[in-house]
Design an enzyme around this catalytic site. Sequence first.
Site, PDB file in Angstrom:
ATOM      1  N   CYS A 384       0.833  -1.201   0.000  1.00 33.49           N
ATOM      2  CA  CYS A 384       0.000   0.000   0.000  1.00 33.49           C
ATOM      3  C   CYS A 384       0.873   1.259   0.000  1.00 33.49           C
ATOM      4  CB  CYS A 384      -0.994  -0.056   1.158  1.00 33.49           C
ATOM      5  SG  CYS A 384      -2.495   0.880   0.766  1.00 33.49           S
ATOM      6  N   HIS A 510      -3.641  -5.104   0.292  1.00 35.39           N
ATOM      7  CA  HIS A 510      -3.066  -5.662   1.522  1.00 35.39           C
ATOM      8  C   HIS A 510      -3.116  -7.191   1.487  1.00 35.39           C
ATOM      9  CE1 HIS A 510      -2.863  -1.905   3.959  1.00 35.39           C
ATOM     10  NE2 HIS A 510      -3.774  -1.518   3.071  1.00 35.39           N
ATOM     11  N   GLU A 512      -1.546  -9.227   3.232  1.00 35.32           N
ATOM     12  CA  GLU A 512      -1.395  -9.816   4.576  1.00 35.32           C
ATOM     13  C   GLU A 512      -2.727 -10.258   5.185  1.00 35.32           C
ATOM     14  OE1 GLU A 512      -1.011  -6.655   3.750  1.00 35.32           O
ATOM     15  OE2 GLU A 512      -1.503  -5.239   5.350  1.00 35.32           O
TER      16      GLU A 512
END
Length: 537
Positions: A384, A510, A512
Amino acid sequence: MKNTKYVFVTGGVTSSLGKGIIAASLAKLLQERGYSVTIQKLDPYINIDPGTLNPYEHGECYVTDDGAETDLDLGHYERFLNIPTSQANNVTTGRIYQSVINKERKGEFLGKTVQVIPHITDEIKHRVQILGETGDFDIVITEIGGTVGDIESLPYVESVRQLLWEKGEENAIVIHLTLVPYLAAAGELKTKPTQHSVKMLMQSGVSPDILVCRTEHEISDDIKRKLALFCNVKQEDVIQSIDAETIYDVPNLMFEEGLDKVVLNKLKLPIDNKPHLIEWNNFVQKHKNPTSEVEIGLIGKYVELHDSYKSITEAFIHAGSTNETKVNVRWIHSENLTPKNVEKKLKGLNGILVAPGFGDRGIEGKIKAVKYARENNIPFFGICLGMQMAVIEFARNVLHLENANSTEMSKSTKHPVINLMESQENVTEKGGTMRLGAWDCEIKKDSKVFDAYKSELISERHRHRYEFNNDYLKQIEAAGMKATGINPKTGLVEIIELPNHPWFVGVQYHPEYKSTVLNPHPLFVSFVKATLKHSKK
Ligand code: GLN
């Protein structure tokens, strides 16, 4: 339609006992036994969601597919259960009051005085049952944030009391998570704090069915008997939860203690299949017995509170296990990186990850870290804001676009290589207004990301207002940075790469948030693999 059963998890004595991990571990065991389970978190604060909270206040803001900005415990739920959560899985006091007040303004209470009981509690009960009403779940586990006795928690505890009464004891139970501290001077485990917190719960009319006792030392049968007697539970309903080496041990520990069995017995559900946790334990084994080690620098501005980057560090653990590698994180504060010390601070790293973030604090340090990774062929992963910094660094130092920047940091920059998305131009409110949740991305075949995902179409979660400025795309690509992932509908650049670098990838989304124990994220797996290669050089 399933007859959904409810398990409430309350906390006593102190916060940070790990209610989320206990809830997720129980859910995992029940899931392995063949039940469909989901977990919900009720947060007693007045913010509508944690999206407007500084990470120092509350750790990472976790984002779901449907674009909800939620508590980081939802990340644990997804990582453990491997099923997506949604807005319905996280409710705050702010959201409860907002909907009650909206109803009041519409006249829906027909002239009645609107009160905490029954109106707020009815709304809480409604939110608790929404997940059950989908018909998808045998069991809904609801974690009540905060600690019993907090003023903010009272309406939640009252709602639990009512639900227990309405549903009946075979359909709804309460697990109270508490602390049994060890007093070194006395050489003893102490039960008094637990007695007090259970008393507090009982004052609100709720009697726990099960006690889960966090402890640093084994709890003897004697102490269990004492806890049972004073807290009004059976001895077998006192479950020890001893400190674990990793959170991923907790499902096994809870299985050994029989938490899942006790729960199923109380809910009168069959205990037919044993939870085998085969894939899970395979992951834990590899996580605990790595054959190599790498060091990755995490460059961010909230590094003092590691919870601010929870999903990233967990994704490293998943990807590390896949690569049988221990990932050591070197926490680096972006504000402390200067041209003078960058070499010293980043030396020896096998990989550099520039973290997400907002605002201009520390961004020059992030840009220096990108430059160091690019010039020294160190595997680089920008997430990001980290991706945006990689674009700015490239524009400044390779294209020589002086003072290139993001309009988030400098409105008047001559080279806005990152600028506000058009859809954001008229947005004035801060809460819940970013580009949020899952969006598609088309991947170019000849790229590192394609090698990782092995797919030309992916969907990933987002949380941003600014984007790659396509006016610069041609120039940037001609100079060697490639846009290898694009949103098929809007043309928004989702991924950039440097093909002439061992591993240099920046993503606007994102990744993750989607890494789980059973599905480690392909980009994290690929990044850790590249850092491993770097370490062997
Ligand atoms: N501040 C940047 C934006 O809004 C990046 C956001 C992030 O890192 N999550 O676009």
